[in-house]
Design an enzyme around this catalytic site. Structure first.
Site, PDB file in Angstrom:
ATOM      1  N   GLY A  12       0.818  -1.209   0.000  1.00 25.27           N
ATOM      2  CA  GLY A  12       0.000   0.000   0.000  1.00 25.27           C
ATOM      3  C   GLY A  12       0.855   1.264   0.000  1.00 25.27           C
ATOM      4  O   GLY A  12       2.087   1.206   0.129  1.00 25.27           O
ATOM      5  N   ASP A  13       0.198   2.403  -0.215  1.00 21.02           N
ATOM      6  CA  ASP A  13       0.852   3.721  -0.168  1.00 21.02           C
ATOM      7  C   ASP A  13       1.958   3.881  -1.195  1.00 21.02           C
ATOM      8  O   ASP A  13       2.923   4.622  -0.982  1.00 21.02           O
ATOM      9  CB  ASP A  13       1.422   4.006   1.243  1.00 21.02           C
ATOM     10  CG  ASP A  13       0.352   3.936   2.304  1.00 21.02           C
ATOM     11  OD1 ASP A  13      -0.812   4.261   1.992  1.00 21.02           O
ATOM     12  OD2 ASP A  13       0.678   3.557   3.451  1.00 21.02           O
ATOM     13  N   LYS A  16      -0.288   5.354  -5.574  1.00 18.55           N
ATOM     14  CA  LYS A  16      -1.304   4.987  -6.582  1.00 18.55           C
ATOM     15  C   LYS A  16      -2.143   6.188  -6.979  1.00 18.55           C
ATOM     16  O   LYS A  16      -2.435   6.407  -8.156  1.00 18.55           O
ATOM     17  CB  LYS A  16      -2.254   3.905  -6.015  1.00 18.55           C
ATOM     18  CG  LYS A  16      -1.609   2.598  -5.680  1.00 18.55           C
ATOM     19  CD  LYS A  16      -2.596   1.638  -5.038  1.00 18.55           C
ATOM     20  CE  LYS A  16      -3.084   2.045  -3.676  1.00 18.55           C
ATOM     21  NZ  LYS A  16      -2.075   2.028  -2.611  1.00 18.55           N
ATOM     22  N   GLY A  40      -5.903   5.549   2.101  1.00 22.72           N
ATOM     23  CA  GLY A  40      -5.613   6.986   2.178  1.00 22.72           C
ATOM     24  C   GLY A  40      -4.876   7.366   0.911  1.00 22.72           C
ATOM     25  O   GLY A  40      -3.735   6.961   0.711  1.00 22.72           O
ATOM     26  N   HIS A  41      -5.540   8.066   0.019  1.00 25.47           N
ATOM     27  CA  HIS A  41      -5.003   8.335  -1.320  1.00 25.47           C
ATOM     28  C   HIS A  41      -4.751   9.825  -1.492  1.00 25.47           C
ATOM     29  O   HIS A  41      -5.687  10.625  -1.464  1.00 25.47           O
ATOM     30  CB  HIS A  41      -5.992   7.837  -2.387  1.00 25.47           C
ATOM     31  CG  HIS A  41      -6.114   6.341  -2.403  1.00 25.47           C
ATOM     32  ND1 HIS A  41      -6.987   5.660  -3.203  1.00 25.47           N
ATOM     33  CD2 HIS A  41      -5.419   5.395  -1.718  1.00 25.47           C
ATOM     34  CE1 HIS A  41      -6.841   4.350  -3.006  1.00 25.47           C
ATOM     35  NE2 HIS A  41      -5.902   4.175  -2.104  1.00 25.47           N
ATOM     36  N   THR A 129      -5.935  -0.332  10.563  1.00 30.89           N
ATOM     37  CA  THR A 129      -6.206   1.106  10.571  1.00 30.89           C
ATOM     38  C   THR A 129      -7.299   1.466  11.581  1.00 30.89           C
ATOM     39  O   THR A 129      -7.593   2.642  11.774  1.00 30.89           O
ATOM     40  CB  THR A 129      -6.650   1.577   9.173  1.00 30.89           C
ATOM     41  OG1 THR A 129      -7.801   0.821   8.803  1.00 30.89           O
ATOM     42  CG2 THR A 129      -5.562   1.372   8.139  1.00 30.89           C
ATOM     43  N   ARG A 143     -22.396 -13.888   5.837  1.00 30.50           N
ATOM     44  CA  ARG A 143     -23.759 -13.679   5.323  1.00 30.50           C
ATOM     45  C   ARG A 143     -24.678 -12.997   6.336  1.00 30.50           C
ATOM     46  O   ARG A 143     -25.867 -13.269   6.424  1.00 30.50           O
ATOM     47  CB  ARG A 143     -24.352 -15.007   4.832  1.00 30.50           C
ATOM     48  CG  ARG A 143     -23.582 -15.524   3.639  1.00 30.50           C
ATOM     49  CD  ARG A 143     -23.795 -16.963   3.389  1.00 30.50           C
ATOM     50  NE  ARG A 143     -23.176 -17.769   4.428  1.00 30.50           N
ATOM     51  CZ  ARG A 143     -23.076 -19.087   4.372  1.00 30.50           C
ATOM     52  NH1 ARG A 143     -23.548 -19.751   3.353  1.00 30.50           N
ATOM     53  NH2 ARG A 143     -22.498 -19.751   5.342  1.00 30.50           N
ATOM     54  N   GLN A 224      -5.011  -0.235  -1.167  1.00 29.95           N
ATOM     55  CA  GLN A 224      -4.045  -1.125  -0.527  1.00 29.95           C
ATOM     56  C   GLN A 224      -3.005  -1.603  -1.562  1.00 29.95           C
ATOM     57  O   GLN A 224      -2.731  -0.884  -2.500  1.00 29.95           O
ATOM     58  CB  GLN A 224      -4.752  -2.311   0.152  1.00 29.95           C
ATOM     59  CG  GLN A 224      -5.503  -1.954   1.419  1.00 29.95           C
ATOM     60  CD  GLN A 224      -6.863  -1.310   1.196  1.00 29.95           C
ATOM     61  OE1 GLN A 224      -7.671  -1.809   0.445  1.00 29.95           O
ATOM     62  NE2 GLN A 224      -7.123  -0.207   1.844  1.00 29.95           N
ATOM     63  N   GLY A 415       7.881  13.768  -7.514  1.00 29.92           N
ATOM     64  CA  GLY A 415       7.423  14.717  -6.493  1.00 29.92           C
ATOM     65  C   GLY A 415       5.941  14.505  -6.262  1.00 29.92           C
ATOM     66  O   GLY A 415       5.269  13.844  -7.059  1.00 29.92           O
TER      67      GLY A 415
HETATM   68  P1  GDP Z   1      -1.499   5.656  -2.171  1.00 33.57           P
HETATM   69  O1  GDP Z   1      -2.237   5.137  -0.987  1.00 33.57           O
HETATM   70  O2  GDP Z   1      -0.805   4.572  -2.936  1.00 33.57           O
HETATM   71  O3  GDP Z   1      -2.334   6.506  -3.066  1.00 33.57           O
HETATM   72  O4  GDP Z   1      -0.330   6.586  -1.596  1.00 33.57           O
HETATM   73  P2  GDP Z   1      -0.435   7.630  -0.378  1.00 33.57           P
HETATM   74  O5  GDP Z   1      -1.175   8.820  -0.812  1.00 33.57           O
HETATM   75  O6  GDP Z   1      -0.894   6.948   0.858  1.00 33.57           O
HETATM   76  O7  GDP Z   1       1.098   7.923  -0.125  1.00 33.57           O
HETATM   77  C1  GDP Z   1       1.942   8.400  -1.127  1.00 33.57           C
HETATM   78  C2  GDP Z   1       2.614   9.690  -0.615  1.00 33.57           C
HETATM   79  O8  GDP Z   1       3.701  10.018  -1.456  1.00 33.57           O
HETATM   80  C3  GDP Z   1       1.688  10.881  -0.662  1.00 33.57           C
HETATM   81  O9  GDP Z   1       2.036  11.751   0.388  1.00 33.57           O
HETATM   82  C4  GDP Z   1       2.004  11.527  -2.005  1.00 33.57           C
HETATM   83  O10 GDP Z   1       1.724  12.925  -2.041  1.00 33.57           O
HETATM   84  C5  GDP Z   1       3.479  11.274  -2.094  1.00 33.57           C
HETATM   85  N1  GDP Z   1       4.023  11.113  -3.444  1.00 33.57           N
HETATM   86  C6  GDP Z   1       3.460  10.528  -4.528  1.00 33.57           C
HETATM   87  N2  GDP Z   1       4.329  10.497  -5.559  1.00 33.57           N
HETATM   88  C7  GDP Z   1       5.459  11.090  -5.108  1.00 33.57           C
HETATM   89  C8  GDP Z   1       6.745  11.336  -5.687  1.00 33.57           C
HETATM   90  O11 GDP Z   1       7.037  11.011  -6.836  1.00 33.57           O
HETATM   91  N3  GDP Z   1       7.683  11.953  -4.881  1.00 33.57           N
HETATM   92  C9  GDP Z   1       7.422  12.332  -3.607  1.00 33.57           C
HETATM   93  N4  GDP Z   1       8.386  12.905  -2.918  1.00 33.57           N
HETATM   94  N5  GDP Z   1       6.222  12.106  -3.040  1.00 33.57           N
HETATM   95  C10 GDP Z   1       5.276  11.486  -3.770  1.00 33.57           C
HETATM   96  P1  IMO Z   2      -3.824   2.588   0.593  1.00 35.77           P
HETATM   97  O1  IMO Z   2      -4.988   2.384  -0.333  1.00 35.77           O
HETATM   98  C1  IMO Z   2      -1.163   0.996   3.653  1.00 35.77           C
HETATM   99  C2  IMO Z   2      -2.776  -2.076   6.311  1.00 35.77           C
HETATM  100  C3  IMO Z   2      -2.883  -1.688   7.773  1.00 35.77           C
HETATM  101  C4  IMO Z   2      -2.637  -3.041   8.425  1.00 35.77           C
HETATM  102  C5  IMO Z   2      -3.371  -3.996   7.463  1.00 35.77           C
HETATM  103  C6  IMO Z   2      -4.772  -4.370   7.905  1.00 35.77           C
HETATM  104  O2  IMO Z   2      -3.690   3.956   1.134  1.00 35.77           O
HETATM  105  O3  IMO Z   2      -2.572   2.042  -0.017  1.00 35.77           O
HETATM  106  P2  IMO Z   2      -7.052  -2.995   7.865  1.00 35.77           P
HETATM  107  O4  IMO Z   2      -7.439  -1.713   8.529  1.00 35.77           O
HETATM  108  O5  IMO Z   2      -7.141  -2.954   6.377  1.00 35.77           O
HETATM  109  O6  IMO Z   2      -7.750  -4.196   8.418  1.00 35.77           O
HETATM  110  O7  IMO Z   2      -5.500  -3.199   8.253  1.00 35.77           O
HETATM  111  O8  IMO Z   2      -3.429  -3.333   6.215  1.00 35.77           O
HETATM  112  N1  IMO Z   2      -3.451  -1.162   5.353  1.00 35.77           N
HETATM  113  C7  IMO Z   2      -2.792  -0.273   4.602  1.00 35.77           C
HETATM  114  N2  IMO Z   2      -1.503   0.053   4.557  1.00 35.77           N
HETATM  115  N3  IMO Z   2      -2.024   1.574   2.803  1.00 35.77           N
HETATM  116  C8  IMO Z   2      -3.329   1.224   2.803  1.00 35.77           C
HETATM  117  O9  IMO Z   2      -4.214   1.682   1.888  1.00 35.77           O
HETATM  118  C9  IMO Z   2      -3.783   0.291   3.760  1.00 35.77           C
HETATM  119  N4  IMO Z   2      -4.985  -0.247   4.046  1.00 35.77           N
HETATM  120  C10 IMO Z   2      -4.770  -1.141   5.008  1.00 35.77           C
HETATM  121  O10 IMO Z   2      -1.900  -0.753   8.120  1.00 35.77           O
HETATM  122  O11 IMO Z   2      -1.276  -3.357   8.387  1.00 35.77           O
HETATM  123 MG    MG Z   3      -2.245   5.385   1.094  1.00 33.19          MG
END
Ligand code: GDP
Ligand code: IMO
Ligand code: MG
Length: 432
Positions: A12-13, A16, A40-41, A129, A143, A224, A415
């Site tokens: 995750g994170d 995306k 969290g996107h 989370t 169910r 995720q 960035g």
């Molecule tokens: P997601 O859950 O996959 O959509 O990613 P998140 O939003 O949780 O986390 C990605 C973080 O990296 C966010 O704070 C974005 O603003 C940041 N981000 C995305 N692309 C880049 C990049 O190319 N460089 C930097 N420095 N930050 C980035």
């Molecule tokens: P995005 O879409 C990162 C992780 C939690 C925990 C596990 C189970 O932003 O990439 P849950 O609350 O889903 O039952 O927790 O999954 N987790 C994530 N980690 N990014 C996420 O979403 C996540 N969604 C769940 O931290 O380890």
């Molecule tokens: Mg995220």
């Protein structure tokens, strides 16, 4: 027309949302198909940061239909809060948002049950989370779940709530929790929310199917990541849904035969929030540098993300199970200050080399990464928009990942802002 899926290939994170935001420019519809508000996107436009949990990021652009499909579990308190927040930031939300009648609803007792379960696991807690997402999926599979469509059938809703509240209250009592719930008051609140939700509710699988038949572009927004998938991830340290591309069909009702391409997103390094194995984790200074430069703090919970190096064993596995057609590599700029960049090409397990990503969690815990050290570039890629501006060592790093995975990198991000991207292969940034 085409359909594109964007999936995370790590835990995750991966960034995306930024990739989805770029691709959404040409999309007619953007669809969340799995997870819940555990996601969290983050998208940064003109210096302004938007963090999405349930609403697809396509809402930032005009005239995109944004769909929360049936594979997503919805906490209505949260959804309305998110809608209000977006509206107060000038984003239009009306007939451009649809919610499937098949979505299951997170209730307050799900959060209490999750808290109890995490507490009872002690040291072995998953580190969820805390949004009640897991218990909502448990009820769905058992169910017993409450669906969006149930909101419009008052007495059925009451019957379901009474049964669920009784079951949950006894589970909570048995586990030593003082939390108790009352079906009547939950029902009352849901009836009020039903009125607000009604305009958004639709048979989204049919709407999307018709759009595809009409030749429109549909973008699926993964939440995720593959290594958190309940089927293919580092079980039990996973989420409770199907983030992988297979989850698109399950969660949206669009069959596999209608999916054209899958873009897999990976950072140039690796992070994880919560517990579970992470073979390339760096708990020393380099990990701290990644954390600081990458601002690696959870977008949903604010927790610090664990940081480490790119793991090609895991990445090759994630590419295979998602059928990835091209890669988007994010956060290249975070690597700007390193002399060397370790990349894990294999594991060592009990003195032997291991090339596969094991299902057995105890084996994965004991795997030691074998690193190839790529040369760092020690210069500025932050904000770069043209491959010509990338230092040779950065290009060599990208080529190495392509060679090692057998998949080309179509896009690199440099960035957080929308513009900070380099398109290496034009087809990766477009639908057709
Ligand atoms: P997601 O859950 O996959 O959509 O990613 P998140 O939003 O949780 O986390 C990605 C973080 O990296 C966010 O704070 C974005 O603003 C940041 N981000 C995305 N692309 C880049 C990049 O190319 N460089 C930097 N420095 N930050 C980035
Ligand atoms: P995005 O879409 C990162 C992780 C939690 C925990 C596990 C189970 O932003 O990439 P849950 O609350 O889903 O039952 O927790 O999954 N987790 C994530 N980690 N990014 C996420 O979403 C996540 N969604 C769940 O931290 O380890
Ligand atoms: Mg995220």
């Amino acid at each position: 027309m085409s359909t594109l899926v964007v999936v995370g290939l790590q835990w995750g994170d991966e960034g995306k949302a930024k990739v989805i935001d770029i691709l959404s420019e040409e999309a007619d519809a953007v669809v969340r198909y799995s997870g819940g508000d555990n996601a969290g996107h983050t998208v940064v436009v003109d210096g302004k940061k938007f963090v999405f949990h349930l609403v697809p990021v396509g809402i930032l652009r005009k005239d995109k239909l944004c769909v929360i499909a049936g594979g997503v579990v919805v906490d209505l308190d949260f959804l309305f809060e998110e809608i209000e927040d977006l509206r107060s930031n000038g984003i239009y939300i009306g007939d451009n948002l649809m919610v499937s009648g098949r979505c299951h609803l997170t209730q307050p007792y799900h959060k209490a049950i999750e808290q109890l379960s995490e507490e009872s696991l002690g040291q072995k807690a998953i580190g969820t989370t805390g949004r009640g997402v897991g218990p909502t999926f448990v009820d769905k599979c058992a169910r017993e779940g409450i669906m969006v469509c149930d909101l419009f059938r008052e007495s059925l809703l009451m019957r379901k709530l009474e049964r669920n509240v009784q079951r949950m209250n006894s589970q909570l009592a048995a586990g030593g929790s003082a939390a108790r719930f009352d079906a009547e008051s939950i029902h009352e609140k849901l009836m009020a929310q039903a009125v607000l939700l009604k305009p958004f509710v639709a048979e989204t699988e049919l709407v999307l199917s018709a759009k595809i038949d009409e030749g429109e572009n549909v973008l699926f927004e993964g939440a995720q990541g593959a290594l958190l998938d309940v089927e293919f991830g580092t079980y039990p340290y996973v989420t409770s849904s199907y983030p992988t591309s297979g989850g698109v069909s399950v969660g949206s009702g669009i069959p596999p035969t209608k999916i054209d391409r899958v873009i897999g997103v990976t950072k140039g390094y690796c992070t994880r929030v919560g517990a579970g194995p992470f073979p390339t984790e760096d708990t020393n200074n380099d990990g701290n540098v990644l954390s600081k430069r990458g601002d690696e703090r959870g977008a949903t919970t604010g927790r610090m993300r664990r940081c480490g190096w790119l793991d090609l064993v895991a990445l090759r596995y994630a590419i295979r199970i998602n059928g990835v057609s091209s890669l988007a590599l994010t956060k290249l700029d975070v690597l700007d200050d390193f002399d060397e960049i370790p990349v894990c090409t294999e594991y060592e397990y009990q003195g032997r080399r291991l090339n596969r990503f094991p299902a057995e969690i105890d084996i994965l815990q004991d795997c030691k990464p074998i690193y190839t050290k790529c040369a760092g570039w020690r210069s500025h890629t932050a904000g770069a928009t043209d491959a010509k501006d990338l230092p040779g060592a950065a290009l060599a790093f990208l080529r190495f990942i392509e060679e090692q995975t057998g998949v080309s990198i179509g896009m690199v991000t440099t960035g957080p802002g929308r513009e900070a991207k380099i398109i290496l292969d034009e087809s990766s940034a477009h639908f057709d």
